[in-house]
Write a protein that holds these residues in place. Sequence first.
Motif, PDB file in Angstrom:
ATOM      1  N   SER A 235      -1.257  15.572   0.545  1.00  0.00           N
ATOM      2  CA  SER A 235      -0.764  16.922   0.270  1.00  0.00           C
ATOM      3  C   SER A 235      -0.431  17.628   1.579  1.00  0.00           C
ATOM      4  O   SER A 235      -0.905  17.255   2.651  1.00  0.00           O
ATOM      5  CB  SER A 235      -1.807  17.713  -0.516  1.00  0.00           C
ATOM      6  N   THR A 236       0.375  18.662   1.492  1.00  0.00           N
ATOM      7  CA  THR A 236       0.828  19.383   2.685  1.00  0.00           C
ATOM      8  C   THR A 236      -0.342  19.966   3.464  1.00  0.00           C
ATOM      9  O   THR A 236      -0.339  19.970   4.703  1.00  0.00           O
ATOM     10  CB  THR A 236       1.811  20.489   2.292  1.00  0.00           C
ATOM     11  N   ASP A 237      -1.371  20.438   2.761  1.00  0.00           N
ATOM     12  CA  ASP A 237      -2.535  21.017   3.446  1.00  0.00           C
ATOM     13  C   ASP A 237      -3.552  19.960   3.865  1.00  0.00           C
ATOM     14  O   ASP A 237      -4.611  20.286   4.407  1.00  0.00           O
ATOM     15  CB  ASP A 237      -3.216  22.068   2.565  1.00  0.00           C
ATOM     16  N   LYS A 238      -3.245  18.678   3.590  1.00  0.00           N
ATOM     17  CA  LYS A 238      -4.072  17.539   3.987  1.00  0.00           C
ATOM     18  C   LYS A 238      -5.465  17.544   3.346  1.00  0.00           C
ATOM     19  O   LYS A 238      -6.380  16.885   3.830  1.00  0.00           O
ATOM     20  CB  LYS A 238      -4.196  17.453   5.510  1.00  0.00           C
ATOM     21  N   LYS A 239      -5.600  18.251   2.257  1.00  0.00           N
ATOM     22  CA  LYS A 239      -6.891  18.275   1.560  1.00  0.00           C
ATOM     23  C   LYS A 239      -6.945  17.263   0.423  1.00  0.00           C
ATOM     24  O   LYS A 239      -8.016  17.016  -0.137  1.00  0.00           O
ATOM     25  CB  LYS A 239      -7.171  19.682   1.024  1.00  0.00           C
ATOM     26  N   ASN A 240      -5.804  16.697   0.055  1.00  0.00           N
ATOM     27  CA  ASN A 240      -5.737  15.704  -1.002  1.00  0.00           C
ATOM     28  C   ASN A 240      -5.046  14.449  -0.476  1.00  0.00           C
ATOM     29  O   ASN A 240      -3.970  14.533   0.129  1.00  0.00           O
ATOM     30  CB  ASN A 240      -4.954  16.233  -2.210  1.00  0.00           C
ATOM     31  N   VAL A 241      -5.659  13.299  -0.712  1.00  0.00           N
ATOM     32  CA  VAL A 241      -5.079  12.023  -0.295  1.00  0.00           C
ATOM     33  C   VAL A 241      -5.226  11.033  -1.443  1.00  0.00           C
ATOM     34  O   VAL A 241      -6.306  10.888  -2.013  1.00  0.00           O
ATOM     35  CB  VAL A 241      -5.775  11.456   0.963  1.00  0.00           C
ATOM     36  N   MET A 242      -4.125  10.377  -1.785  1.00  0.00           N
ATOM     37  CA  MET A 242      -4.168   9.337  -2.815  1.00  0.00           C
ATOM     38  C   MET A 242      -3.584   8.058  -2.226  1.00  0.00           C
ATOM     39  O   MET A 242      -2.533   8.076  -1.579  1.00  0.00           O
ATOM     40  CB  MET A 242      -3.384   9.749  -4.052  1.00  0.00           C
ATOM     41  N   ARG A 243      -4.265   6.943  -2.460  1.00  0.00           N
ATOM     42  CA  ARG A 243      -3.823   5.648  -1.960  1.00  0.00           C
ATOM     43  C   ARG A 243      -3.814   4.633  -3.099  1.00  0.00           C
ATOM     44  O   ARG A 243      -4.775   4.539  -3.859  1.00  0.00           O
ATOM     45  CB  ARG A 243      -4.745   5.150  -0.845  1.00  0.00           C
ATOM     46  N   LEU A 244      -2.736   3.881  -3.173  1.00  0.00           N
ATOM     47  CA  LEU A 244      -2.609   2.805  -4.143  1.00  0.00           C
ATOM     48  C   LEU A 244      -2.439   1.509  -3.367  1.00  0.00           C
ATOM     49  O   LEU A 244      -1.546   1.392  -2.519  1.00  0.00           O
ATOM     50  CB  LEU A 244      -1.408   3.038  -5.060  1.00  0.00           C
ATOM     51  N   SER A 245      -3.289   0.523  -3.650  1.00  0.00           N
ATOM     52  CA  SER A 245      -3.267  -0.742  -2.915  1.00  0.00           C
ATOM     53  C   SER A 245      -3.125  -1.901  -3.888  1.00  0.00           C
ATOM     54  O   SER A 245      -3.748  -1.930  -4.951  1.00  0.00           O
ATOM     55  CB  SER A 245      -4.556  -0.923  -2.106  1.00  0.00           C
ATOM     56  N   PHE A 246      -2.304  -2.864  -3.488  1.00  0.00           N
ATOM     57  CA  PHE A 246      -2.138  -4.071  -4.291  1.00  0.00           C
ATOM     58  C   PHE A 246      -1.961  -5.243  -3.336  1.00  0.00           C
ATOM     59  O   PHE A 246      -1.175  -5.169  -2.384  1.00  0.00           O
ATOM     60  CB  PHE A 246      -0.913  -3.959  -5.199  1.00  0.00           C
ATOM     61  N   GLY A 247      -2.721  -6.310  -3.534  1.00  0.00           N
ATOM     62  CA  GLY A 247      -2.623  -7.413  -2.594  1.00  0.00           C
ATOM     63  C   GLY A 247      -3.219  -8.699  -3.127  1.00  0.00           C
ATOM     64  O   GLY A 247      -3.846  -8.738  -4.193  1.00  0.00           O
ATOM     65  N   ASN A 248      -3.026  -9.744  -2.334  1.00  0.00           N
ATOM     66  CA  ASN A 248      -3.450 -11.084  -2.694  1.00  0.00           C
ATOM     67  C   ASN A 248      -4.396 -11.616  -1.621  1.00  0.00           C
ATOM     68  O   ASN A 248      -4.217 -11.340  -0.432  1.00  0.00           O
ATOM     69  CB  ASN A 248      -2.214 -11.989  -2.818  1.00  0.00           C
TER      70      ASN A 248
ATOM     71  N   ASN B  28       0.847  -1.194   0.000  1.00  0.00           N
ATOM     72  CA  ASN B  28       0.000   0.000   0.000  1.00  0.00           C
ATOM     73  C   ASN B  28       0.880   1.241   0.000  1.00  0.00           C
ATOM     74  O   ASN B  28       1.877   1.304   0.727  1.00  0.00           O
ATOM     75  CB  ASN B  28      -0.912   0.029   1.230  1.00  0.00           C
ATOM     76  N   TYR B  29       0.478   2.225  -0.798  1.00  0.00           N
ATOM     77  CA  TYR B  29       1.201   3.509  -0.864  1.00  0.00           C
ATOM     78  C   TYR B  29       0.210   4.643  -0.648  1.00  0.00           C
ATOM     79  O   TYR B  29      -0.900   4.625  -1.201  1.00  0.00           O
ATOM     80  CB  TYR B  29       1.896   3.664  -2.218  1.00  0.00           C
ATOM     81  N   LYS B  30       0.607   5.619   0.158  1.00  0.00           N
ATOM     82  CA  LYS B  30      -0.269   6.766   0.414  1.00  0.00           C
ATOM     83  C   LYS B  30       0.491   8.075   0.244  1.00  0.00           C
ATOM     84  O   LYS B  30       1.612   8.231   0.738  1.00  0.00           O
ATOM     85  CB  LYS B  30      -0.842   6.712   1.833  1.00  0.00           C
ATOM     86  N   TRP B  31      -0.133   8.996  -0.470  1.00  0.00           N
ATOM     87  CA  TRP B  31       0.394  10.364  -0.612  1.00  0.00           C
ATOM     88  C   TRP B  31      -0.634  11.335  -0.055  1.00  0.00           C
ATOM     89  O   TRP B  31      -1.827  11.236  -0.355  1.00  0.00           O
ATOM     90  CB  TRP B  31       0.673  10.697  -2.080  1.00  0.00           C
TER      91      TRP B  31
END
Length: 764
Positions: A481-494, A476-479
């Motif tokens: 933004s500095t102002d915490k108004k934008n969040v992006m998550r990438l998930s990969f699993g089995n 799992n990867y999470k980004w």
Amino acid sequence: MRKMYVLLAFLLAQISVLAQTGSIRGTVTVKGKPLEFGTAALKGTQYGTTTDEKGIFEIKNVKYGTYQLVISAIGYRNITKSVTISEAKFFQELTLQTEELENSLAEVVVTGTMKEVSKLDSPVPVEIYTPVFFKRNPVPNLFESLQNINGIRPQLNCNVCNTGDIHINGLEGPYTMIMIDGMPIVSGLSTVYGLSGIPSALIERVEIVKGPASTLYGSEAVGGLINVITKKPSSAPLVSADVMATSWAEFNTDLGIKYKLGEKAQALFGLNYFNFQRPTDKNGDGFTDITLQNRISLFNKFSFERKDNRLFTIGGRYVQENRWGGQTQWTPKYRGSNEIYAESIYTKRWEVIGAYQLPIKEKITFQFSANGHNQDSYYGNIPYNAQQYIGFGQFTWDKKAGERHDLLIGTALRYTFYDDNTPATAVDTKNAPSKIILPGIFAQDEIKLNVNNKLLLGLRYDYNSIHGNILTPRLNYKWTSTDKKNVMRLSFGNGYRVANVFTEDHAALTGARKVVFTEELKPERSWNGNLNYVRKFFLSNGSFVSLDGTAFYTFFNNRIIPDYLTDPNKIIYSNLNGNAVSRGISLNVDFSLTNGLKLMAGATAMNVFQREDDGSGKLVKMTQLLTEKFTGVWSVSYAFQRIGLSIDYTGNLYGPMKLPVLGPLDPRPTYSPWWSLQNIQLTKKFNSGLEIYGGVKNLLNFTPTKDAIARAFDPFDKQVTFDAAGQVVATPNNPYALTFDPSYVYAPNQGIRMFAGVRYNLFK
């Protein structure tokens, strides 16, 4: 000299201007704790600042005047307060308090990573639903309460006994793990009936993870998981009650009582009782539209105070239910006979769950659960008796490794005993109960790359006593933004799952079809990828808007899909000689306006299909049965705060889904129509903690077609003619070559109805 006068006049003017300014200073808290890094701004101006780690802010050099001070922070309700800076009030000192928003990113979640983190910080996307959400459309059980969550559909599997399961993103119920307080309680045999009887008065919140979670939770968490978090005795009301009735003569009661056991132990008792005993047949097919039920559920949770706030909780639940559905003239004396058809199920179930943090410096916790499920059933004249016992224990070590690494290491052991009177537990005509031992170890590392980026790596190894070694990784990867108004998550699993069709597929038990296994079934495996993006907007008037979008893709190997179409008299089970895919996109929109209007809406478009070898090496694509390509949900609420009155309008919309017709002559449509269930409710709140509510369910009075049950007039197939091969022969009294079959079901049979109820909460 003249220049000196001009300069002096200019300085005096500047001093005069500065003298006409003041400061605004304040402290902002939430539940007694400081609100860190919130925004404090004067609406319509450039004046603004942020709160520090103590929740303190100060806006300096504010010109005299009256302003609207707005305090905002992601996940918290905005505060708007009028302030005046003047010669008499050149310094303002304020103390302000806000509260968390429903579904806020600031809420603590545990399901995604098996440890308490804020929703914003979790690298795994977790959806949170609180009792406030469920109260907008009150229902008597957890199964029905999930119908207004985007991407989740309670699926009825039988028109007669109304059993069902939960679909997540189009994947069938056995791929969904149901937990209570993080423990795998509702699974296997109890998936069908265990979703009823959890007292809503004891539910703190429901956390949902979409996509495989087998790396942490093992088998069954293939499509996603639903974790029911019960209330802590310390924060629960002293007494809570919720009593509701409908115009169909359904009665539901929820009761919660908090009490103490000595000085260091608190307890919370809950009771749920549901009763419906009026046979109703409004579609005129001779069968009950909904099952008759008499169910009681008792729950008790204990919490013990320990040194250094170490955790120790233990709880138990007992459920007993008697339900039946069938021909309206049926009575218990016909149970098991071939005179009048009904499906009668007696269920008894017990559960124990707990968690104990070891009394050592390191944070090591032992979690445990055990449950027993006994089912005594008749599907027409075919008996189904089953017992299932599951024991589960797990140690987890929560360890910080430097400033960047947050480790979780664990080991688990699960034992499952299952026995019934079907071929599932028979070897050479002798009874052979299924006994599965499933030890496993797992580890995850949550890596803080920097302030904005986080990475989660996980791996689990299980050894199944029947199927051998199973390895499940995750990333799992999470980004943020500095102002915490934008969040992006990438998930990969089995994910993986060991199936038991007799405990999961109700159609295998109805007796309407013969069950056939063409091979020894292998564990199902899935690979899933999710991309999630969240955007928060804080409008100048204090309103709040949230967008949450997800693209998902799941690929299956060894998938077990029941074949209803090859032979209308059989259900054929085998591992898919090919693969299966679930893919789609979903979007949630959440508006919270300062005028009291709230809107939550969501939509999911998906394509679920399988590709099977046709015998020549070519993969043929087929649409999955009972899976819609589009679903939408909404909830619109408005509060008249001055009079304590609120109105809620909720609903869902489903697109067509392929249905299990009985051969080429079956005249019933192959696809369901578009359909929608909509509800409206009024709630009146009083200062004493009393609430009165009422409304209308299924406003459009939608019900499936009358012929949803094939040959309802001949449930034992006494007038059906079969050939030497066991195939149905078309005859004058059976021109479409049908047999009795209740599996053609896509929506509940219950039409429009009124409801009313009373809630009461008493705090100290």
